[in-house]
Write an enzyme that holds these catalytic residues in place. Structure first.
Site, PDB file in Angstrom:
ATOM      1  N   ARG A   1       7.289   6.348  -4.150  1.00 33.70           N
ATOM      2  CA  ARG A   1       7.867   6.871  -2.904  1.00 33.70           C
ATOM      3  C   ARG A   1       7.281   6.110  -1.724  1.00 33.70           C
ATOM      4  O   ARG A   1       6.136   5.667  -1.766  1.00 33.70           O
ATOM      5  CB  ARG A   1       7.577   8.377  -2.754  1.00 33.70           C
ATOM      6  CG  ARG A   1       6.125   8.701  -2.643  1.00 33.70           C
ATOM      7  CD  ARG A   1       5.792  10.167  -2.519  1.00 33.70           C
ATOM      8  NE  ARG A   1       4.353  10.349  -2.625  1.00 33.70           N
ATOM      9  CZ  ARG A   1       3.698  10.481  -3.766  1.00 33.70           C
ATOM     10  NH1 ARG A   1       4.358  10.457  -4.901  1.00 33.70           N
ATOM     11  NH2 ARG A   1       2.387  10.622  -3.787  1.00 33.70           N
TER      12      ARG A   1
ATOM     13  N   SER B   1       0.807  -1.231   0.000  1.00 38.28           N
ATOM     14  CA  SER B   1       0.000   0.000   0.000  1.00 38.28           C
ATOM     15  C   SER B   1       0.834   1.273   0.000  1.00 38.28           C
ATOM     16  O   SER B   1       0.703   2.124   0.881  1.00 38.28           O
ATOM     17  CB  SER B   1      -0.937  -0.020   1.189  1.00 38.28           C
ATOM     18  OG  SER B   1      -1.689  -1.198   1.097  1.00 38.28           O
TER      19      SER B   1
ATOM     20  N   ASP C   1      -4.022  -1.611  -0.954  1.00 36.66           N
ATOM     21  CA  ASP C   1      -5.113  -2.014  -0.046  1.00 36.66           C
ATOM     22  C   ASP C   1      -6.446  -1.358  -0.421  1.00 36.66           C
ATOM     23  O   ASP C   1      -7.504  -1.939  -0.235  1.00 36.66           O
ATOM     24  CB  ASP C   1      -4.778  -1.714   1.428  1.00 36.66           C
ATOM     25  CG  ASP C   1      -4.519  -0.242   1.707  1.00 36.66           C
ATOM     26  OD1 ASP C   1      -4.336   0.536   0.753  1.00 36.66           O
ATOM     27  OD2 ASP C   1      -4.468   0.135   2.890  1.00 36.66           O
TER      28      ASP C   1
END
Length: 498
Positions: free
Chosen positions: A193, A178, A231
């Site tokens: 990132r 996630s 997620d």
């Protein structure tokens, strides 16, 4: 002798620790504390800073909708609108055993999901704690740890009994990762990132699916990484599997995000892939980055600016920093520190414990808002137990009102994000369900009600057509359903290049 009031009570923290409180409060004149009048004056100032008017909300929604469209048309935008290569909704008839691995902000979770069709499933799972060191050290070591936990789980759950894995059984795996990734196909993902406080080295800009496959080979596991998912995408698919009215999924927890189903014809940046224009694909918005860098649209206070400037990614994740559970306690702490510096609070007391960044947990805001006692005994407990500070009733009422302002702003901004997707997709008239998950949505008192109130402030009465509800488990069940859908799609020879 001034009259004194006694009170006692106890409350339980999120850690499970129970704290008992016994208090005897002198009349307020005895102590060098803020009075009710001065606290009310200060509160007015913060009310004007943290309150969002319906008009301002509608302006934010408009800017948000434009940002979403920009992300669909062009690659590498601030809100990246990531194509997930999850095609269409589940049928509800998906069946079989699937593994799901979820690398969350605090835990690593391994699940065995048996899909039984008709929207039914069984799940067994184990959680493994992640240390702060693991979050910051080398990325390959982190994935090795994931594979090691998977190996332990498979060994523990292999046997001849019902609901167990057969020895040597080869299994498709859905990996819930996630963090913002750019994906060219469903079993690939280049980390854009780290977020949620992760900073593992040698990972950003690399294909995390490839790194994880390397770790799987190291342990010689009979597992095929079928889908790398977020997620939020998992939450969208799992919630629709159980409640087909669901059109949007949102996460409001340590981070914040949304996913929804888009028409392929409206995703200009993937035209070159030659996917049927009539198809649908789930989009992972990564909307925590809305209004980053430019800061044109969101109502940032000076406290939000400090949170941003002192964060590990200044300028980035602007929307997330106003609404996620990671930051709300810190915003409140910064207000308290300012009032301490101005000589308004805790005179003559040592406040060094409050001066540590992020020491004021967002769970404290939840507890303060839900304190049912006249004396606000929970608030007494928080300040005496964690910060060794005495408080007056006027101060406690102020702290609770401040928590309410910060919590309410977060929920109303969250409503702006939902409203942007509803507007873009034209869901307002027919209405839709929004599967919502995350600690803020699930545990913060009144958060969902404030989101609904915000939607009505934006859309008027029709805002009632948009209903959030507690979502299904996206990172476990959703991940497994996506692995099943992907296996089915590839077995049928559909869009094999993605």
């Amino acid at each position: 002798m001034p009259a004194s009031r006694r009170g006692s009570g106890s409350f339980t923290l999120t850690t499970g620790q129970t704290i008992a409180i016994h208090t005897r409060t002198q009349d307020e004149e005895d102590l060098p504390h803020a009075t009710k009048k001065t606290m009310a004056d200060h509160l007015r100032k913060y009310e004007s800073l943290f309150t969002l008017t319906p008009q301002r909300m509608r302006m934010i929604v408009e800017a948000f909708t434009e940002t979403l469209e920009l992300g669909l048309n062009k690659p590498n935008q601030i809100v990246p609108m990531i194509p997930t290569y999850v095609f269409g909704w589940p049928t509800g008839q998906e069946k079989g055993d699937f593994l799901a691995l979820d690398l969350g902000g605090t835990n690593l979770r391994v699940c065995l999901v048996t899909l039984q069709g008709e929207g039914k499933f069984e799940i067994s799972q184990t959680k493994y704690r992640l240390t702060e060191e693991q979050k910051q050290e080398d990325g390959q070591k982190l994935f090795d740890f994931c594979a090691e936990c998977l190996n332990t789980f498979v060994e523990t759950n292999t046997g001849e009994g019902a609901g167990q894995l057969k020895p040597g059984q080869s299994l498709p795996l859905g990996f819930t990762f996630s963090y913002p990734c750019s994906q060219e196909r469903i079993d690939h993902g280049e980390l854009i990132r780290w977020t949620k406080g992760f900073g593992a080295g040698n990972t950003e800009g690399r294909d995390v699916a490839e790194m994880f496959k390397r770790s799987l080979e190291k342990y010689q596991l009979p597992i095929k990484l079928t889908a790398l998912i977020n997620d939020t995408t998992g939450t969208l698919i799992a919630s629709h599997y159980v409640n087909p009215k669901t059109k949007i999924a949102v996460i409001f927890g340590t981070g914040c995000n949304a996913a929804y189903m888009e028409h392929v014809k409206d995703i200009a940046k993937i035209e070159h892939l030659g996917i049927d224009a009539g198809a649908e694909m789930a989009i992972n918005c990564e909307w925590g980055a809305f209004d980053s860098f430019e800061h044109e649209h969101l109502p940032r206070t000076k406290y939000d600016t400090i949170v941003d400037d002192t964060s590990n990614k200044p300028g980035e994740q602007a929307f997330e920093k106003l609404i996620s559970g990671r930051y709300l306690g810190e915003i409140l702490r910064l207000v308290l520190c300012e009032l301490i510096d101005e000589g308004v609070l805790f005179l003559g007391q040592n406040t060094y414990k409050l001066e540590k960044p992020y020491c004021f947990d967002t769970a404290f805001l939840s507890l303060m808002e839900s304190d049912p006692t006249d004396e606000l005994l929970m608030v007494i407990g928080i300040f005496t137990h964690f910060f060794a500070l005495e408080t007056t009733l006027a101060e406690r009422q102020f702290f609770r009102a401040l928590a309410k302002l910060i919590g309410r702003r977060a929920a109303r901004l969250s409503a702006c994000g939902i409203a942007a997707i509803v507007s873009k997709m034209g869901y307002l008239e027919e209405g839709c369900s929004v599967g919502a998950d995350g600690s803020l949505y699930n545990k913060y008192p009144g958060f969902a009600d404030r989101v609904h109130e915000g939607l009505q402030d934006i859309f008027g009465d029709k805002g009632r057509n948009i209903v959030t509800y507690h979502a299904e488990d996206g990172s476990g069940v959703g991940s497994a359903i996506i692995a099943a859908m992907t296996k089915h799609r590839k077995d049928a020879g559909l869009y094999l290049n993605v």
